[in-house]
Design an enzyme around this catalytic site. Structure first.
Site, PDB file in Angstrom:
ATOM      1  N   HIS A 185       9.845   1.753 -10.158  1.00  0.00           N
ATOM      2  CA  HIS A 185       9.861   0.955  -8.946  1.00  0.00           C
ATOM      3  C   HIS A 185      11.267   0.961  -8.338  1.00  0.00           C
ATOM      4  CE1 HIS A 185       6.057  -1.673  -9.829  1.00  0.00           C
ATOM      5  NE2 HIS A 185       5.812  -0.378  -9.864  1.00  0.00           N
ATOM      6  N   GLU A 187      13.221  -1.467  -7.359  1.00  0.00           N
ATOM      7  CA  GLU A 187      14.163  -2.410  -7.963  1.00  0.00           C
ATOM      8  C   GLU A 187      14.722  -1.867  -9.275  1.00  0.00           C
ATOM      9  OE1 GLU A 187      11.142  -2.975  -6.742  1.00  0.00           O
ATOM     10  OE2 GLU A 187      10.773  -5.106  -6.400  1.00  0.00           O
ATOM     11  N   CYS A 210       7.331  -7.280  -8.112  1.00  0.00           N
ATOM     12  CA  CYS A 210       6.101  -7.471  -8.878  1.00  0.00           C
ATOM     13  C   CYS A 210       6.302  -8.487  -9.997  1.00  0.00           C
ATOM     14  CB  CYS A 210       5.610  -6.140  -9.444  1.00  0.00           C
ATOM     15  SG  CYS A 210       6.724  -5.346 -10.620  1.00  0.00           S
TER      16      CYS A 210
END
Length: 341
Positions: A185, A187, A210
């Site tokens: 992801h 991040e 998430c």
């Protein structure tokens, strides 16, 4: 070992010697208190940056650059950083020294104090404490726009394309985007790049972090908490019921400041195909002659009906498909209501 201040001093000396002809011409009008009796210096280090010219008495920075710097994202970040530290920034496009010096004199005499935007000259006044909310929001918008530009639609399916920027003390310390195939992801990539410097930073993310992972690994919200970020700003809510805002809630519980919906409409296109799939069970299909930003071109099996084919492509992870404009396939998809205009 030489310290960072010594390295900055060496860098400033090098920049003073370099300079272009326009800078030297302006400097000849600024040096030795020749302009309004104000003392200017050259290549003053301010945080990670170097000001072309600066007057400490007025907290005024003068920058002279080529026209290619107009609307430069990096320069705007730099200017905002200086504004937050109390410096006003006057930015000129290279030209004759006389009108530039006249304008600088006007700033020194207080004739120019409000923001100015023009092709040849921009003036960004310092922000006085407390920072006005509109100024803070503008500062945030610069970094969120950067996060949006980092996202890579067409490369991350079946997951949405996400961008992330980590900022500390007004400076970008790391960036990340969702990897090919949806992993890692955004991040995660940004936090891995930042390492320990992420502590106390602000994370700008195009999609809410998430709260849990289908893979069972640490979620992005858990990673952000562990990294010690101080603030998270995101653009869009995650439309997936699997997310259910668990990520932002975990961040709040950890004492992290959360802000949402910044540049939401500008970032919406990044999650539109994903949201469409969640709603319909089918990929979003559009007409386009340019494959950029799409997962693939839709080539259905002619022996199957369109609904079944779209469901099959969705099952293989495709979320955003294109067909050639005006093609028979486009007409058929439109007739069945499967084409997104």
């Amino acid at each position: 070992m030489r310290g960072p201040d010594e390295k900055k001093t060496d860098r400033a000396r090098s920049l003073r010697k370099a300079g272009n002809n326009a800078e030297w011409a302006v400097w000849n009008g600024l040096r030795n208190r020749m302009l309004s009796g104000r003392k200017f210096v050259r290549q003053l280090p301010i945080g990670p940056y170097f000001a072309d010219f600066a007057c400490r008495e007025l907290n005024l920075v003068i920058e002279i650059d080529g026209s290619q710097h107009n609307d430069s994202h990096d320069d705007r970040v730099r200017d905002l950083y200086m504004n937050k530290l109390g410096w006003s920034v006057a930015r000129f496009v290279i030209g004759d020294a006389a009108p530039i010096l006249d304008t600088i004199a006007g700033i020194c005499d207080g004739d120019i104090s409000e923001s100015v935007r023009s092709p040849e000259f921009n003036f960004y006044p310092a922000w006085n404490a407390p920072i006005p909310s509109r100024g803070e929001r503008e500062f945030d918008s610069i970094f969120m726009a950067r996060a949006i530009s980092l996202a890579r639609p067409g490369h991350t399916w079946p997951n949405p394309a996400v961008g992330c920027v980590l900022v500390k003390d007004g400076v970008v310390i790391a960036e990340g985007a969702t990897g090919d195939g949806g992993r890692p992801h955004a991040e995660e990539n940004a936090l891995d790049a930042a390492g320990e410097t992420a502590r106390g930073a602000t994370a700008y993310v195009t999609l809410e972090p998430c709260g849990k992972r289908s893979s069972g690994g640490a979620s992005c919200s858990e990673r952000l908490v562990a990294a010690g970020v101080a603030r998270v700003v995101y653009a869009c809510d995650d439309p997936s019921p699997y997310a259910s805002h668990a990520g932002p809630q975990r961040l709040r519980n950890a004492g992290i400041v959360i802000e949402s919906s910044l540049l939401e409409s500008e970032a919406a296109h990044l999650i539109a195909p994903f949201a469409y799939f969640l709603k319909t069970g089918k990929p979003m299909v559009r007409e386009s002659g340019d494959p950029a930003g799409f997962d693939a071109e839709f080539h259905p099996n002619t022996d199957a009906d369109l609904a079944s084919e779209l469901a099959a492509w969705a099952g293989r992870g495709y979320r955003h498909l294109y067909v050639l404009p005006g093609s028979d396939l486009a007409k058929s998809l439109r007739a069945h209501g499967y084409l997104t205009e």
